[in-house]
Design a protein around this motif. Structure first.
Motif, short mmCIF file in Angstrom:
data_model
loop_
_atom_site.label_atom_id
_atom_site.label_comp_id
_atom_site.label_asym_id
_atom_site.label_seq_id
_atom_site.Cartn_x
_atom_site.Cartn_y
_atom_site.Cartn_z
N LEU A 55 0.59 87.44 6.36
CA LEU A 55 -0.09 88.18 5.30
C LEU A 55 0.84 88.43 4.12
O LEU A 55 0.44 88.31 2.96
N TYR A 79 -12.48 90.66 6.16
CA TYR A 79 -11.38 89.71 6.09
C TYR A 79 -10.17 90.26 5.32
O TYR A 79 -10.26 90.50 4.12
N PRO A 80 -9.04 90.40 5.99
CA PRO A 80 -7.83 90.84 5.29
C PRO A 80 -7.48 89.94 4.10
O PRO A 80 -7.03 90.42 3.06
N SER A 81 -7.72 88.63 4.23
CA SER A 81 -7.38 87.71 3.13
C SER A 81 -8.17 88.06 1.86
O SER A 81 -7.66 87.94 0.75
N SER A 82 -9.43 88.50 2.04
CA SER A 82 -10.23 88.87 0.87
C SER A 82 -9.74 90.15 0.21
O SER A 82 -9.90 90.33 -1.00
N ASN A 112 -5.94 95.72 10.51
CA ASN A 112 -5.58 94.55 9.69
C ASN A 112 -5.99 94.75 8.23
O ASN A 112 -5.30 94.34 7.31
N LEU A 157 -3.52 83.43 10.25
CA LEU A 157 -4.44 84.23 9.45
C LEU A 157 -5.90 83.89 9.79
O LEU A 157 -6.73 84.78 9.98
N THR A 196 -6.79 85.28 13.19
CA THR A 196 -7.00 86.73 13.15
C THR A 196 -8.39 87.06 12.60
O THR A 196 -9.01 88.03 13.03
N GLU A 197 -8.86 86.25 11.68
CA GLU A 197 -10.18 86.50 11.11
C GLU A 197 -11.31 85.87 11.94
O GLU A 197 -12.47 85.95 11.54
#
Lengths: 453, 453
Positions: B88, B138-141, B172, A412, A415-416
């Motif tokens: 993810l 950011y996908p995590s955000s 993403n 992760l 990727t970021e």
């Protein structure tokens, strides 16, 4: 004296728009004045604080008497009406009881391989309460602002309130502060008091949060220091909405509409009813009862400008309209209020049935009277214990647990494009022992490569 | 490359002051630009929204493709790395698990004579999530902002994010939004997107709350619309503080300091340690590891300007210092972290032990990574389910219960000079039947008197 419209008409819709436009426009000079005062307090502390207090409030306040003494509080107890004190104590007891139920524990969960996750909930350490002076000085608001903080466990509750010309403070306010458990009271008000709480001075310690109502200078000052400290919501003009069917009591409804209207000329009192018969009776009662009320002029102004009776076809329509308006106070005066309760989506405080009028909640029932105004009940909530705590997340992972998910974290982060994040995991997993460093690049996206070191 | 100071010196104190001064100053022209854009959106809706999107982001966006289609999302799933998607999904699962534990029930208490009091807790209805474009995308955000809203029960979660030049969106991000349960995605960004969410346009419905990070234009726009809608906190520069004793692992600590430093040049990485030996080792590891990190320049700048190692005499001093700084991220790398856990008062997220590094929390453990920055952990909390609900108080009093406290309510209202409030109780108690009206004035302070009517 009050407007009547039909809910499903253009006129009805126009009325809803008007409600939103009640905010007073803020003059640029207010903004500048407030900014100058705050800067002065930040830079010069007590000196500036005393200067403004002498200028705006009282020449009798100085560094030695800015803090209210124990003697002043004792004297206030001697001065207040005993019946008032009894009523105040009952209110405090009920408010404390209700807010105790809001308290939450910190919590934790355990997962496999020793993992622990949770939230630690702790009280704020220092809270400042603003109490206006003059006619807007309400003992009940002292209780409503201070008791939730006390129940939350705040150790240091500081109150500020502007002194009268002679340097004294209304004894009712002093007694209310003492009953509520306020730790210190300072004789300062206005933007300068907000500045002192936000930045600290020699006399007044910096706090973590400032709550309580105030005039436009106080509101602007609070908005200005937001971020240095937390603040409660900035209150706008307030409102009541009453939903009534043919069972509604016109006398009670008229009285309740006016109890909201007397607050100020921007207050809005709304009746939404399915009963045409009730409309006439309520108008009659308004005309009768207003004659005997001390704030008649304000009430008439408020009813004329922002008061309205909206006639709708059925209860569902009434509730839809109420949900759209999201009133601060909602009285449900229908035959069985609990049957519609579940349909109410947006309201600050909900008063069920004909014997739960707004003043019951304003003073004595226990729920807070600091409520989201002007339609903000769609997303804001009544003041509560939650407003005086903060939460910290926490987590514990064992080595084994981290290794289970390490590759996924690296993927992760990779990727970021955050390679130092990936590195933080990789040094633990792969390179804990330097001899074990891989000789190939396991994570192609990462810039740190075995070959480089 | 990193500053070293002693905790109990003037230099140590000066450093703490420096931390507070990291905020970027906001230029007046940003304020004006944002205000003009918001006014334009409010007035002209989609027309203005498309105009700004064409100007700032992509000429390929129009009314017909502003909403991301199901096909675009399907295509994104085909494009993303499968290992990334797996990671993810694990993150989403853990975030959902943790946030489910935060949910609260509405509650109610009954008291004598049929009294019922409580709080009804309901999800917000409409929430907007801002997701930046470009490198800060950011996908995590996306997961961290959307999942708490979903868990809270928000029905309509709308995401806005600026499209790339060709009108597309990072796959993403699209996949993360879909995994998190976002309902609609619009290809708009900047202040114009915030305006669309706050005021609504023909394409985009008005929301109740806007969350998510953004550049200075987005932050100013959010601050500007606060009150029309709710917003999350305005995030400032972020920081990590690591408390370590002689058991601390220098390699891990250096890696974790840099994982924070890579975020941006204003980020602050702080080590507070009781071990002089560790200081040397950490400096050595920083120098070694930084060479292999893609954001080396940012890391070096950040460490030089806002990085510091503070040497203290004992753990108590370290914890006091941490409580004063109130860091966003706090790693406790001491022999038994749970023995000091209870002393930690102010921190956004607490990472316990050597195998709970910050990136674990940033990505996968479950607690939220949207945290209070720049010392605001004294009063703000991590983003949580609480941020996506609102509370309504409610109360039901029977006639008997109201009559028990009626005199006290009247006394309090009377003392505050609010006679219409007192009247609301009096009409119920004394004048329920007109024939029963008293012929003497029972409440001398009230202006309505039996004799008048």
């Amino acid at each position: 004296m009050i407007n009547v419209v039909y809910g499903n008409t253009e006129e009805g819709k126009r009325y809803l728009g008007k409600l939103k436009d009640r905010e007073e426009s803020i003059q640029q000079d207010v903004t500048n004045t407030v900014k100058n005062i705050l800067d002065d307090i930040k830079e010069n502390g007590d000196e500036a604080l005393i200067k403004y207090t002498n200028k705006f409030d009282s020449e009798n306040v100085n560094k030695n008497n800015i803090l209210v003494s124990k003697e002043e509080i004792n004297k206030a107890y001697e001065m207040v009406d005993k019946e008032f004190l009894d009523a105040l104590k009952l209110a405090a007891e009920n408010i404390e009881f209700f807010h105790e139920k809001q308290k939450r524990n910190s919590w934790m969960i355990t997962k496999e391989k020793g993992v622990m996750l949770g939230q630690n909930i702790r009280p704020l350490e220092n809270v400042g309460i603003y109490v206006p002076g003059g006619t807007a000085s309400y003992p009940s608001s002292v209780l409503m602002n201070a008791i939730p903080a006390k129940v939350a466990g705040v150790k240091n509750i500081v109150m500020v309130t502007p002194p009268s010309k002679n340097g004294g403070i209304n004894p009712n306010i002093l007694v209310a502060a003492d009953v509520a458990g306020v730790n210190k009271i300072y004789k300062v008000g206005g933007a300068q008091a907000v500045g002192a709480l936000a930045f600290g001075t020699e006399s007044i310690d910096k706090v973590d949060k400032i709550v309580g109502p105030g005039n436009i200078y106080v509101a602007m000052a609070k908005k200005n220091v937001y971020g240095y400290v937390d603040i409660d919501m900035i209150a706008g003009p307030s409102e009541i909405l009453i939903i009534a069917d043919e069972s509604g009591n016109a006398k009670y409804i008229a009285a309740d509409l006016m109890s909201q209207a007397e607050h100020d000329r921007l207050a809005s009192s709304i009746l939404v009813t399915t009963s045409l018969e009730l409309v006439g009776k309520v108008k009659e009662e308004l005309a009768l009862q207003v004659e005997n009320l001390s704030r008649k002029d304000i009430i008439l102004d408020s009813l004329k400008n922002y008061g309205v009776i909206i006639v709708v076809d059925n209860l569902k329509e009434a509730i839809d309209m109420s949900n759209k308006i999201a009133p601060e106070h909602l009285e449900v005066c229908v035959e069985n209020p609990f049957l519609v309760f579940g349909e109410i989506k947006n309201a600050g405080s909900i008063f069920l049935g004909s014997y739960s009028p707004e003043p019951l909640g304003d003073y004595i029932a226990g729920p807070n009277h600091v409520l989201p105004t002007s339609g903000t009940a769609r997303f804001f909530s009544p003041l509560s214990v939650d407003d005086f705590v903060k939460k910290s997340s926490f987590m514990y992972y064992s080595k084994e647990a981290l290794f289970d998910v390490g590759d996924k974290i690296i993927k992760l982060a990779d990727t970021e494009g955050l390679t130092a994040h990936a590195n933080s995991i990789a040094v633990r997993m792969k390179w804990g022992d330097r001899a074990q460093r891989p000789t190939v690049n396991l994570y192609p996206g990462l810039c740190f490569q075995a070959s480089v070191r």
